[in-house]
Scaffold this active site. Sequence first.
Site, mmCIF file in Angstrom:
data_model
loop_
_atom_site.group_PDB
_atom_site.id
_atom_site.type_symbol
_atom_site.label_atom_id
_atom_site.label_comp_id
_atom_site.label_asym_id
_atom_site.label_seq_id
_atom_site.Cartn_x
_atom_site.Cartn_y
_atom_site.Cartn_z
ATOM 1 N N ASP A 91 0.795 -1.292 -0.064
ATOM 2 C CA ASP A 91 -0.059 0.037 0.120
ATOM 3 C C ASP A 91 0.864 1.266 0.151
ATOM 4 O O ASP A 91 0.338 2.373 -0.232
ATOM 5 C CB ASP A 91 -1.010 -0.003 1.026
ATOM 6 N N LYS B 240 -1.067 -9.604 2.703
ATOM 7 C CA LYS B 240 -0.428 -9.064 4.030
ATOM 8 C C LYS B 240 -1.273 -8.006 4.598
ATOM 9 O O LYS B 240 -1.867 -7.251 4.054
ATOM 10 C CB LYS B 240 0.877 -8.413 3.625
ATOM 11 N N GLU C 142 9.179 -4.108 10.463
ATOM 12 C CA GLU C 142 9.334 -2.855 9.984
ATOM 13 C C GLU C 142 9.653 -1.913 10.969
ATOM 14 O O GLU C 142 9.286 -1.503 12.074
ATOM 15 C CB GLU C 142 8.121 -2.360 9.282
HETATM 16 O O1 KIV Z 1 3.694 -1.166 1.473
HETATM 17 C C1 KIV Z 1 4.687 -1.663 1.586
HETATM 18 O O2 KIV Z 1 5.531 -1.172 0.881
HETATM 19 C C2 KIV Z 1 5.268 -2.308 2.856
HETATM 20 C C3 KIV Z 1 6.687 -2.635 2.849
HETATM 21 C C4 KIV Z 1 7.325 -1.373 3.527
HETATM 22 C C5 KIV Z 1 7.036 -3.843 3.807
HETATM 23 O O3 KIV Z 1 4.294 -2.804 3.503
#
Ligand code: KIV
Length: 266
Positions: free
Chosen positions: A58, A126, A196
């Site tokens: 996202d 995710k 993260e």
């Molecule tokens: O949205 C994204 O790019 C992420 C990464 C930073 C893991 O969730």
Amino acid sequence: MSDKKKQKQKITTKIIRQYKMNDKIKSARKKLQMLTCYDFQTAQLLDETDLDMILVGDSVGNVVLGYETTVEVTIEEMLVFAAAVRRGAENTFLVVDLPFGSYSSFDLGLKNSCKLFQRSRAEALKLEGAHKYKLELIERLTQIGIPIMGHIGLTPQSVNELGGYYLHGKEKERAKSLVQEAKDLENAGAFSIVLECILPEVSEEITNSLSIPTIGIGSGNMVDGEVLVINDLLKMGKERPPKFCRPLADLYEYKKELINKYLADR
Ligand code: KIV
């Protein structure tokens, strides 16, 4: 000789689950590698590399759509970007982010996960956080065949609640709760977890206490895999990438030079 390149072998959740950087395999195996991607042509390019996983994050909201935070990204937008990436990268394991608000309750999360998983043809989804209802959701989703990657530490969808972007795990209590969150996600059925911006010592403890792989971003070296935003890695934007990412090139300046040269030659 046929000019058709040998298709790459797509990684599976079964292989990913075993991808621990323990002492026995540390020297033999590289870390799992994941990069974000948001468009068809970049997906085609990544599909021709040895990259293990693509994430339609996202973060598309920040780097492609110019939003202030990922909170603005909708499920409809994720569907468009995820489908474009899938069309370009049929042979790479694809993970798609559930955006803010799309899993704000168990029922909504179930409905939107099925929609996003079916329509994107991704291999996994995710989601951020490890609240009790999210653990129940992960359990149900894995039961019905939707593999889930967890995400803890700095969870950008909660930036307003967290009060900004910063390193997590510096306080003892927070470090303890991060280790517990990771264990809870594993027990709920997550096949891997993004860490993260977590203090390296804490991410090492998390990595050592799980049997599924950790995928770090800004969380030190003691993780089983790494993820970066491709726009940061190649410096595709005007802004400086985060400190933990050393860009391989400055595509922003390079492309600007090319366009200026083209215009000067007209
Ligand atoms: O949205 C994204 O790019 C992420 C990464 C930073 C893991 O969730």
